[in-house]
Design a protein around this motif. Structure first.
Motif, mmCIF file in Angstrom:
data_model
loop_
_atom_site.group_PDB
_atom_site.id
_atom_site.type_symbol
_atom_site.label_atom_id
_atom_site.label_comp_id
_atom_site.label_asym_id
_atom_site.label_seq_id
_atom_site.Cartn_x
_atom_site.Cartn_y
_atom_site.Cartn_z
ATOM 1 N N MET A 1 -0.245 -8.510 -2.805
ATOM 2 C CA MET A 1 0.007 -7.541 -1.753
ATOM 3 C C MET A 1 0.187 -8.283 -0.433
ATOM 4 O O MET A 1 -0.318 -9.379 -0.242
ATOM 5 N N ASP A 2 0.898 -7.638 0.450
ATOM 6 C CA ASP A 2 1.083 -8.187 1.787
ATOM 7 C C ASP A 2 -0.222 -8.092 2.580
ATOM 8 O O ASP A 2 -1.100 -7.295 2.274
ATOM 9 N N ILE A 3 -0.292 -8.876 3.620
ATOM 10 C CA ILE A 3 -1.459 -8.869 4.500
ATOM 11 C C ILE A 3 -1.339 -7.702 5.478
ATOM 12 O O ILE A 3 -0.259 -7.401 5.973
ATOM 13 N N ALA B 1 -1.775 2.402 -2.640
ATOM 14 C CA ALA B 1 -2.283 3.696 -3.112
ATOM 15 C C ALA B 1 -1.492 4.170 -4.326
ATOM 16 O O ALA B 1 -2.070 4.715 -5.278
ATOM 17 N N GLU B 2 -0.183 3.958 -4.313
ATOM 18 C CA GLU B 2 0.649 4.341 -5.457
ATOM 19 C C GLU B 2 0.243 3.553 -6.708
ATOM 20 O O GLU B 2 0.108 4.122 -7.796
ATOM 21 N N LEU B 3 0.038 2.254 -6.559
ATOM 22 C CA LEU B 3 -0.383 1.431 -7.699
ATOM 23 C C LEU B 3 -1.742 1.862 -8.236
ATOM 24 O O LEU B 3 -1.955 1.913 -9.454
ATOM 25 N N MET B 4 -2.657 2.175 -7.333
ATOM 26 C CA MET B 4 -3.982 2.612 -7.767
ATOM 27 C C MET B 4 -3.922 3.952 -8.486
ATOM 28 O O MET B 4 -4.680 4.202 -9.424
ATOM 29 N N TYR C 1 -2.390 3.091 -11.944
ATOM 30 C CA TYR C 1 -3.259 2.256 -12.768
ATOM 31 C C TYR C 1 -4.709 2.396 -12.298
ATOM 32 O O TYR C 1 -5.251 1.511 -11.636
ATOM 33 N N PRO C 2 -5.362 3.496 -12.658
ATOM 34 C CA PRO C 2 -6.706 3.759 -12.133
ATOM 35 C C PRO C 2 -7.765 2.757 -12.588
ATOM 36 O O PRO C 2 -8.858 2.725 -12.027
ATOM 37 N N PHE C 3 -7.455 1.924 -13.541
ATOM 38 C CA PHE C 3 -8.414 0.933 -14.019
ATOM 39 C C PHE C 3 -8.466 -0.304 -13.111
ATOM 40 O O PHE C 3 -9.321 -1.166 -13.299
ATOM 41 N N LEU C 4 -7.585 -0.383 -12.135
ATOM 42 C CA LEU C 4 -7.568 -1.531 -11.230
ATOM 43 C C LEU C 4 -8.814 -1.561 -10.356
ATOM 44 O O LEU C 4 -9.297 -0.531 -9.899
#
Length: 62
Positions: A1-3, A25-28, A31-34
């Motif tokens: 991810m970017d800073i 937020a979209e990735l989370m 992929y809720p297991f992250l």
């Protein structure tokens, strides 16, 4: 991810950081297991007490 950057002496996330956080937020959501490990720092221009207060304000910002 970017800073994600903050402006000096500010605890509100900059506008240019919002797309990075939206992507996160979209990735989370997808992929809720992250698990996230979030870290940050302040510079050494101010006193330790000031930097702790600034860091805490940044952590509490929603």
């Amino acid at each position: 991810m970017d800073i994600v950057y903050y402006d000096l002496d500010r605890y509100v996330i900059r506008e240019d950081a919002k797309p990075v956080l939206d992507k996160l937020a979209e990735l989370m959501g997808r992929y809720p297991f992250l698990d996230l490990l979030v870290g940050s720092h302040t510079d050494s221009r101010a006193s330790e007490e000031y930097n702790i207060k600034l860091s805490n304000s940044r952590a509490e910002q929603r």
